[in-house]
Design an enzyme around this catalytic site. Structure first.
Site, PDB file in Angstrom:
ATOM      1  N   GLU A 316      49.449 -32.840 -20.702  1.00 24.66           N
ATOM      2  CA  GLU A 316      49.982 -32.419 -19.403  1.00 24.66           C
ATOM      3  C   GLU A 316      51.382 -32.982 -19.152  1.00 24.66           C
ATOM      4  OE1 GLU A 316      46.820 -33.416 -16.608  1.00 24.66           O
ATOM      5  OE2 GLU A 316      45.735 -31.593 -17.145  1.00 24.66           O
ATOM      6  N   ASP A 395      36.970 -30.820 -18.058  1.00 28.10           N
ATOM      7  CA  ASP A 395      37.697 -31.614 -17.068  1.00 28.10           C
ATOM      8  C   ASP A 395      36.854 -31.950 -15.840  1.00 28.10           C
ATOM      9  OD1 ASP A 395      39.725 -32.893 -15.794  1.00 28.10           O
ATOM     10  OD2 ASP A 395      41.144 -31.232 -15.839  1.00 28.10           O
ATOM     11  N   GLU A 423      37.431 -35.124  -7.200  1.00 27.99           N
ATOM     12  CA  GLU A 423      38.385 -34.016  -7.319  1.00 27.99           C
ATOM     13  C   GLU A 423      37.697 -32.656  -7.356  1.00 27.99           C
ATOM     14  OE1 GLU A 423      40.923 -34.268 -10.752  1.00 27.99           O
ATOM     15  OE2 GLU A 423      41.926 -32.374 -10.308  1.00 27.99           O
TER      16      GLU A 423
END
Ligand code: GCW
Length: 711
Positions: A316, A395, A423
């Site tokens: 990323e 993820d 998240e």
């Protein structure tokens, strides 16, 4: 020395006093003063010396000052006591109870396997009327003290048999994704849902570390012994923590040291270039190696018990060894070499994948990436490298299979990375107790039922074992975690890291007792029952009203909150569901798909390969099936989607009703905060239900078998 004279109580009154004149009080989480009532009413002898023994002494003194007990610190000999907390190595105590307990417990201390208590273990035994906690090292005494707190009156039960405790994992670590400088998109804390950072504010360290000290105390009480203090995405300001701003890190380490917590730092792989002015960060370049060695030496000069580095590389947008044509073993070993002389470790993340994928390309599968990059490197990492693997291959989704990397690197120290910050599981606006999910992951047997488990892998039954790590969920919010019930996830993480085989419902029960002490609650049983009803199954409830059958990622892009069924479908991120008019799901079989199923050892490779044997909850992760496909449950895929989404919302409404029965029974500020968040959970779950059901109804044209309203 008498503890009443020796302890500076005012340092310790943080929970009782507001942090700052005008600021609201900080919620004591699972350590309210009431949780210390049983301990604080006793006569306690603390024996031994050292920084962490002083912490024990402070804790006991604080409790006794409040509840009328007494404390003696050695050498105060022949006194009548109810509790002794003693280091075994300390001089013989002429206290008959201690001697009796020592004799009675000798066999237990050595353990069946001949192992000693170790740096963090402790023993609790009754001798006559006295409860005795013995440890070999100060940290063990501190953990023993918190064990006594958890047990309350049961610690003083004359019939209590002797017990021996040792953590199953050496390193029990939290990673903070806190930024020093506010990130323009991610803010002060990346994926933080509880306000600002407790460490950093507006580009600098917070001057007042009282909150950090209190955090250390909470962590020690549930068994966490390491934290990293900055985001794995290391930007310019954060990179400086390694050099110019090391003093800030040292101050945090000083505050956490009395609680047995070591500080680690996320570093940039490009540090030799960015900070050192070198033309390259190539791991094979001698100047680069020398730079890391010298820089690391300076870190240890300042922080002698520094834990080590955490690295997100080639992921990323973060720099990494690929730039120089090197692999991740080369990269990790470079830092490991610099840390080795000082006893430090590198946590090197396996979260490496192509985040510039073309959604048209069906051959690339993000789920495969970690295995493809790391499995071939098994055996190449230095012994002070821990490869840190997200629990699932994609993820942190609400449901994923367990990462096959964890079964593919027997000669590497592996840690599992969990996400305590919610998240993808409701962002601390939804009740979602994650203990049962983590426990399922830890109990998974990748080589087939009855074989070794993920808990065995991280405790080191294969290689040395890398521990358990989680991304933290606290901030400067009054309740630490935004949602007061999300504190339980943090607590549960610590307790599972201490013993990954424990029952998560039992852990939740511990948390409830500590947080809502029976002595301070009008109807303790009602509170306990209600919280279990709300929380025990809340992860499965969350799963029911969000993305179905393991398909994942139907969230809004960017903030990842709320439904966005096609939010990632045509993006570069590699997280697709491929829904069309006939069916949905990702074919990851070897026969016709991406081949990901083949990354597992034979038993699971075979189970996941076929639509017939794949477990329902992962069906769409591994297969693309027609809407009419019949699940093992007997329902079709489309009817399952409708049913679970209707049921999920009803369950959330029931949670809210249950919570309302606690009105007037608990701290009103906790009550109100949770009530407010449950309103949002009902709203958001309804939105999920309606968007998911409507989406699949429109795609498939199949009506709900039970004729409910779909838009
Ligand atoms: O799930 C993703 C998050 C990113 C995070 C990344 C990671 C720190 O959305 O915010 O970056 O995982 O784990 O590195």
């Amino acid at each position: 020395m008498n503890a009443e004279e020796s302890v500076e109580l005012e340092q310790l009154m943080f929970v009782e006093d507001p942090v700052d004149g005008d600021e609201p009080r900080v919620h004591p989480a699972w350590l309210p003063p009431e949780a210390f009532r049983s301990l604080g009413a006793r006569r306690v002898l603390v024996h031994g010396d050292g920084l962490l023994v002083d912490t024990v002494l402070h804790e006991v003194s604080r409790a006794c000052a409040r509840y009328g007990g007494r404390v003696w610190h050695s050498p105060s000999w022949d006194v009548d006591v109810d509790l002794v907390l003693a280091l075994r190595g300390a001089d013989e105590l002429p206290n008959p109870a201690v001697q009796a307990a020592r004799a009675a417990a000798a066999a237990l201390i050595e353990g069946a396997d001949g192992e000693r208590l170790g740096d963090e273990g402790f023993l609790l035994a009754r001798a006559g009327d006295v409860t005795v906690v013995l440890a070999d090292a100060p940290a063990g005494l501190l953990y023993g003290l918190f064990h006594v707190v958890r047990l309350c009156a049961a610690a003083f039960d004359p019939a209590r048999p002797a017990e021996r405790h040792r953590p199953a994992l050496r390193r029990r670590m939290l990673n903070h994704w806190d930024n020093v400088a506010v990130h323009p998109v991610m803010g002060q804390v990346e994926r933080g849902y509880a306000g600002g950072s407790i460490f950093w504010q507006d580009g600098r360290a917070r001057g007042d570390l009282a909150r950090v000290r209190e955090y250390g105390r909470l962590l020690a009480s549930c068994g966490v012994n390491a934290i990293s203090v900055n985001n794995v995405n290391v930007a310019r300001t954060e990179a400086l923590l390694l050099t110019e701003r090391l003093g800030d890190v040292a101050e945090i380490a000083d505050v956490l040291r009395p609680y047995g917590i070591r500080v680690h730092l996320s570093v940039s792989f490009a540090a030799p270039v960015v900070l050192g002015g070198l033309p390259t960060a190539d791991p094979f370049d001698p100047a680069v190696r020398a730079w890391w060695a010298a820089t690391t030496r300076r870190v240890y000069e300042r922080i002698p018990d520094f834990g080590g580095y955490l690295v997100k590389a080639d992921s990323e947008g973060q720099p990494g060894p690929f730039t120089y044509g090197r692999d991740h073993a080369d990269g990790a070993n470079l830092l490991a070499e610099a840390l080795a002389p000082h006893g430090g470790v590198v946590h090197w993340r396996a979260f490496v994948y192509n985040h510039h994928q073309d959604w048209r390309d069906r051959s690339t599968d993000r789920a495969r990436a970690a295995y493809d990059h790391f499995a071939p490197l098994d055996g190449r990492f230095r012994t002070n490298v821990v490869v840190q693997v997200k629990f699932g291959p994609v993820d942190f989704q609400t449901r994923e299979p367990v990462s096959p990397v964890l079964a593919a690197m027997p000669a590497t120290r592996l840690a599992v990375e969990l996400q305590v910050t919610q998240e993808y599981t409701g962002q601390q606006r939804h009740v979602c107790h994650l203990g049962p999910w983590w426990s399922e992951v830890l109990r998974f047997a990748p080589w087939g039922p009855g074989g070794r488990t993920i808990a065995d892998v991280v405790t080191g039954e294969t290689a040395a074992g890398g521990g358990l790590v989680a991304v933290a969920n606290v901030g400067d919010d009054v309740f630490w975690t935004g949602h007061p019930l999300a504190q339980a996830n943090l607590y549960t993480f610590g307790r599972l890291a201490w013993d990954p085989r424990r029952d998560p419902t039992e852990i939740l029960d511990e948390w409830i007792t500590l947080t809502f002490p029976p002595s301070a609650t009008a109807d303790a049983e009602l509170v306990r029952r209600t919280l279990h009803e709300i929380m025990d199954d809340s992860w499965r409830t969350y799963e029911r009203y969000t993305a179905p059958l393991g398909v994942g990622f139907m969230v809004n892009p960017g903030d990842h909150y709320g439904p966005g069924v096609d939010g990632y479908e045509y993006t570069r991120w590699g997280t697709y569901h491929f829904a069309d008019r006939d069916g949905v799901g990702v074919d990851r079989s070897r026969a016709s798909g991406t081949g990901f199923a083949g990354q597992y050892p034979p038993y699971w490779a075979q189970v996941y390969e076929s639509v017939e044997s794949c477990p329902d909850e992962l069906l769409l992760f591994f297969h693309h099936v027609p809407y009419g496909h019949v699940l093992h449950s007997g329902s079709t895929v489309i009817q399952h989607i409708y049913d679970t989404h209707f049921a999920g919302v009803e369950e959330v409404r029931a949670m809210r009703r249950r919570w309302q029965t606690l009105h007037g029974m608990i701290d009103p500020s906790v009550y109100e905060r949770v009530a407010e968040r449950l309103d949002e959970q009902v709203r958001c779950a309804t939105e999920w239900r309606d968007q998911i059901n409507t989406y699949f109804f429109r795609k498939s044209g199949v009506p709900d078998g039970r004729g409910r309203r779909i838009y």
